[in-house]
Design an enzyme around this catalytic site. Structure first.
Site, PDB file in Angstrom:
ATOM      1  N   GLU A 143       0.809  -1.229   0.000  1.00 11.29           N
ATOM      2  CA  GLU A 143       0.000   0.000   0.000  1.00 11.29           C
ATOM      3  C   GLU A 143       0.841   1.276   0.000  1.00 11.29           C
ATOM      4  O   GLU A 143       0.829   2.054   0.970  1.00 11.29           O
ATOM      5  CB  GLU A 143      -0.956   0.018   1.194  1.00 11.29           C
ATOM      6  CG  GLU A 143      -2.052  -1.016   1.089  1.00 11.29           C
ATOM      7  CD  GLU A 143      -3.027  -0.970   2.262  1.00 11.29           C
ATOM      8  OE1 GLU A 143      -2.735  -0.330   3.279  1.00 11.29           O
ATOM      9  OE2 GLU A 143      -4.096  -1.576   2.143  1.00 11.29           O
ATOM     10  N   GLU A 150      -6.780  -7.651  -0.605  1.00 15.31           N
ATOM     11  CA  GLU A 150      -7.325  -7.718   0.754  1.00 15.31           C
ATOM     12  C   GLU A 150      -8.802  -7.350   0.685  1.00 15.31           C
ATOM     13  O   GLU A 150      -9.147  -6.237   0.292  1.00 15.31           O
ATOM     14  CB  GLU A 150      -6.598  -6.729   1.674  1.00 15.31           C
ATOM     15  CG  GLU A 150      -5.113  -6.996   1.793  1.00 15.31           C
ATOM     16  CD  GLU A 150      -4.403  -6.005   2.712  1.00 15.31           C
ATOM     17  OE1 GLU A 150      -5.080  -5.231   3.424  1.00 15.31           O
ATOM     18  OE2 GLU A 150      -3.162  -5.989   2.700  1.00 15.31           O
ATOM     19  N   GLU A 184      -4.092  -4.622  15.400  1.00 14.13           N
ATOM     20  CA  GLU A 184      -5.302  -5.074  14.685  1.00 14.13           C
ATOM     21  C   GLU A 184      -6.066  -6.166  15.423  1.00 14.13           C
ATOM     22  O   GLU A 184      -6.801  -6.944  14.809  1.00 14.13           O
ATOM     23  CB  GLU A 184      -4.911  -5.484  13.260  1.00 14.13           C
ATOM     24  CG  GLU A 184      -4.488  -4.250  12.470  1.00 14.13           C
ATOM     25  CD  GLU A 184      -4.006  -4.524  11.054  1.00 14.13           C
ATOM     26  OE1 GLU A 184      -3.768  -5.696  10.725  1.00 14.13           O
ATOM     27  OE2 GLU A 184      -3.861  -3.541  10.303  1.00 14.13           O
ATOM     28  N   GLN A 185      -5.934  -6.195  16.754  1.00 12.60           N
ATOM     29  CA  GLN A 185      -6.643  -7.239  17.505  1.00 12.60           C
ATOM     30  C   GLN A 185      -8.159  -7.103  17.399  1.00 12.60           C
ATOM     31  O   GLN A 185      -8.891  -8.053  17.633  1.00 12.60           O
ATOM     32  CB  GLN A 185      -6.191  -7.278  18.956  1.00 12.60           C
ATOM     33  CG  GLN A 185      -6.323  -5.968  19.687  1.00 12.60           C
ATOM     34  CD  GLN A 185      -5.731  -6.060  21.081  1.00 12.60           C
ATOM     35  OE1 GLN A 185      -6.391  -6.514  22.004  1.00 12.60           O
ATOM     36  NE2 GLN A 185      -4.484  -5.653  21.230  1.00 12.60           N
ATOM     37  N   MET A 186      -8.657  -5.900  17.056  1.00 13.88           N
ATOM     38  CA  MET A 186     -10.105  -5.723  16.913  1.00 13.88           C
ATOM     39  C   MET A 186     -10.571  -5.892  15.463  1.00 13.88           C
ATOM     40  O   MET A 186     -11.705  -5.591  15.130  1.00 13.88           O
ATOM     41  CB  MET A 186     -10.521  -4.329  17.413  1.00 13.88           C
ATOM     42  CG  MET A 186     -10.087  -3.992  18.818  1.00 13.88           C
ATOM     43  SD  MET A 186     -10.722  -5.153  20.029  1.00 13.88           S
ATOM     44  CE  MET A 186     -12.435  -4.661  20.083  1.00 13.88           C
TER      45      MET A 186
HETATM   46  C1  GAL Z   1      -4.634  -2.632   5.007  1.00 13.07           C
HETATM   47  C2  GAL Z   1      -3.236  -3.192   5.196  1.00 13.07           C
HETATM   48  C3  GAL Z   1      -3.230  -4.447   6.033  1.00 13.07           C
HETATM   49  C4  GAL Z   1      -4.110  -4.284   7.234  1.00 13.07           C
HETATM   50  C5  GAL Z   1      -5.498  -3.900   6.797  1.00 13.07           C
HETATM   51  C6  GAL Z   1      -6.481  -3.766   7.928  1.00 13.07           C
HETATM   52  O1  GAL Z   1      -4.596  -1.278   4.732  1.00 13.07           O
HETATM   53  O2  GAL Z   1      -2.609  -3.473   3.969  1.00 13.07           O
HETATM   54  O3  GAL Z   1      -1.918  -4.753   6.427  1.00 13.07           O
HETATM   55  O4  GAL Z   1      -3.565  -3.318   8.073  1.00 13.07           O
HETATM   56  O5  GAL Z   1      -5.429  -2.673   6.115  1.00 13.07           O
HETATM   57  O6  GAL Z   1      -7.743  -3.423   7.459  1.00 13.07           O
END
Ligand code: GAL
Length: 633
Positions: free
Chosen positions: A144, A315, A363-365
């Protein structure tokens, strides 16, 4: 092509004993791809000169042996602490002059030579080790670019590189002074050394100074990516991919895409609705569990063009995220719907972020396909459903749309530098045109501003395009369909000045912008035939033809029938009305969609999507809540 599904996995987050089961579960759930490695640098090189790749070798073997195709990544988006200690001035610096700190990710400045070397070095190591690994079928470079506001850096490295970039472009300081018109406010320079970055000036910096800095910053991303691509290509024949983000416009994605084989992006419909949408509260409430029905589609279409036809969702949001102001649960069936919308737009792979929710750290949530305890979360059940449904298809192929919309990064930068009205946004303007087209049931292709050939299209739209490129001019001259432009199209030279002869400099449009005004919120100018102009309005004189007028007597649409120019930022009512007429004139069938229903046509199918928790009806089509329906064409 039959699309495949995948997920993002972090073997370094889980005990090795669990990898086998995870890989097996992925395969059993219908996933074929797994992306790894993009944040693993500190585990690969815990200290300078100490490398530990054995665990990653084993992880790749476990995943590949289970039958998964691996997307391996270069780990350069998260340089470890020791790299920062080695190069303390590698941190990017914000426009207030503050360095961003270590402690999350993307903390590097694209112009820092030491970091450039460091990232080339680790890329080479990874490429040499895994370039020919039979389980690795694609590569992701970095992660990103530009996310978290990281394209522009006001660092010393950036300033030195900018001076060189300017020297390369202008050759002499006299030339730069002349092009920038530095006579204004006595801004003339005696040599390139004196030029600083355009932040912290007392009031506005010269707009061309800012625009050139944005062009330079974009070039730095292109250069960084190109250097990684170059290294990778010496070691692998597998396709190279980058995962772009939603509504990030600080660098030219088409140019980055030219060095890669496939574009991908990270699609977080609910996160984007809360975090990036400019829609009002009612809209956000209505779509809080689906996201804006057009936002993902817009990016799918954009990145299909960036990838020259080849693109993925790297993603896909699987459940609530953690990073927006509010993080609701998706509606039942929304993950399936998002996946199918991507597939209908040509995604070769839809990969969910992430396999299992991490019970620790930032990012636990953030939900995963599995809960932290390894049980299936709702997203996984829906992904498996998509996988079963895909078996019905022998092929899903894209087809050229009848309607194309130009999207230009340079116009984004130009209007950011000089918006002239607080709410003016190039992205917002183009997006409004896109929404209106989709709400008429149209499939849309996006075009880069240097498009040479418009054959096959019937309507081309280019709102807000600051400067019509020579390629596009030539293409328009021989184009028999409708070209819709304005407002602000052809209104600046590449040097950010008002062109001689006054705008709009648009092929086939005769008229002169005598003045422009920006409007406060709620101050609208109504158009006699219906709808309003908001935010931006131009007064056109000397027009060869006025197609529509405003209540205040000014022209609203000028030009010939197949070359209309809109003089302001029209609302949805006006846009839909005008686009409907253009479609009629070109015999393009339209269907008026409720705001929660959208369609997309592929070569052999029409896909319908219901972004609502209640049933929707369009003619004879009945769509259940979160419904996805396809019919043969
Ligand atoms: C994206 C990122 C991931 C993760 C995800 C969470 O922007 O590439 O590593 O952080 O968001 O939503």
């Amino acid at each position: 092509m039959i699309p495949k599904l995948g997920s993002c996995y972090y073997p370094e987050h889980w005990p090795e004993a669990q990898w086998h089961k995870d890989a097996k579960d992925m395969v059993n759930s219908g996933l074929s791809w797994v992306r790894i490695g993009e944040f693993a640098w500190s585990r690969l090189e815990p200290e300078e000169g100490i490398q530990n790749f054995d665990w990653l070798d084993r992880a790749i073997t476990v995943l590949g042996d289970a039958g998964l195709d691996v997307v391996m990544s270069t780990p350069t988006a998260a340089p470890p602490r020791w790299v920062v200690d080695k190069w303390p001035d590698m941190l990017l610096v914000d426009s207030e002059g503050q360095p961003r700190k270590f402690g999350s990710r993307r903390h590097y400045c694209f112009s820092h030579k030491g970091y450039f070397q460091e990232s080339s070095r680790i890329t080479k190591i990874v490429a040499e080790r895994y370039g020919k690994n039979p389980y690795i079928k694609a590569w992701q470079l970095d992660n990103e670019y530009g996310c978290h506001d990281t394209t522009l850096s006001f660092s010393a490295s950036s300033e030195s590189a900018f001076k060189l970039w300017l020297f390369d472009k202008y050759k002499t300081i006299e030339n730069l002074n002349e092009v920038w018109k530095n006579v204004f406010w006595s801004m003339e320079y005696n040599n390139f050394e004196q030029i600083e970055l355009p932040n912290l000036t007392v009031t506005d910096a010269n707009p061309i100074h800012e625009l050139d800095f944005k062009r330079f910053s974009s070039d730095q991303v292109v250069k960084f990516n190109r250097s990684q691509a170059f290294i990778m290509r010496e070691h692998t024949k597998m396709p190279l991919i980058h995962n772009y983000m939603g509504k990030i416009t600080d660098f030219d994605h088409y140019e980055v895409g030219d060095d890669l084989d496939i574009a991908s992006w990270d699609s977080y419909p609910l996160g984007f609705l809360e975090d990036r949408s400019t829609q009002n509260e009612d809209f956000k409430l209505k779509f809080m569990r689906f996201g804006d029905p057009d936002f993902q589609a817009f990016h799918h279409d954009l990145y299909r063009t960036v990838g020259r036809g080849r693109w993925w969702v790297m993603e896909q949001q699987p459940g609530p995220v953690n990073w927006a102001p509010y993080n609701p649960e998706p509606a039942t069936g929304a993950v399936r719907l998002w996946s199918w919308e991507a597939i209908a737009h040509g995604a070769e792979v839809v990969s969910y972020f992430r396999w299992r929710q991490a019970p620790f750290a930032q990012e636990q949530m953030h939900a995963g396909l599995q809960r932290p305890d390894g049980e299936s979360a709702p997203g996984l059940i829906q992904a498996s459903q998509v996988n079963s449904e895909l078996k019905e298809f022998t092929d899903i192929q894209q087809v050229q749309s009848k309607v194309a919309l130009v999207f230009d990064y340079e116009s984004c930068w130009a209007w950011e530098v000089q918006p002239q009205g607080k709410e003016f946004s190039y992205f917002g303007l183009v997006y409004d045109y896109y929404r209106a087209l989709r709400s008429l049931g149209l499939s849309v292709d996006m075009l880069a501003p240097n498009q040479k050939d418009l054959s096959g299209y019937k309507i081309v739209l280019m709102p807000g395009l600051m400067h019509v490129t020579d390629n596009l001019k030539i293409a328009i001259e021989s184009f028999e369909g409708v070209v819709i432009s304005g407002p602000r199209t052809g209104s600046k030279t590449l040097d950010m000045t008002i062109p001689n002869g006054l705008p709009p400099i648009v092929p086939g449009v005769i008229g002169t912008v005598a003045s422009v005004e920006s409007l406060r919120p709620n101050a609208s100018i109504s158009i006699k035939a219906g709808g309003n102009f908001n935010c931006w309005m131009e007064t056109l004189v000397d027009c060869d033809n006025v197609i529509e007028s405003c209540e205040d007597g000014r022209p609203a649409v000028i030009g010939q029938k197949n070359r209309p120019y809109l003089v302001g930022w029209a609302d949805q009512k006006a846009l839909k009305r005008m686009f409907k007429e253009a479609c009629l004139s070109q015999s393009i069938p339209i269907t008026q969609m409720p705001d929660c229903v959208r369609v997309r046509e592929t070569l052999k199918h029409r896909f319908w999507f219901n972004y609502s928790e209640t049933e929707s009806k369009v003619g004879a089509i009945k769509l259940p809540p979160s419904g996805v329906f396809w019919e043969p064409l």
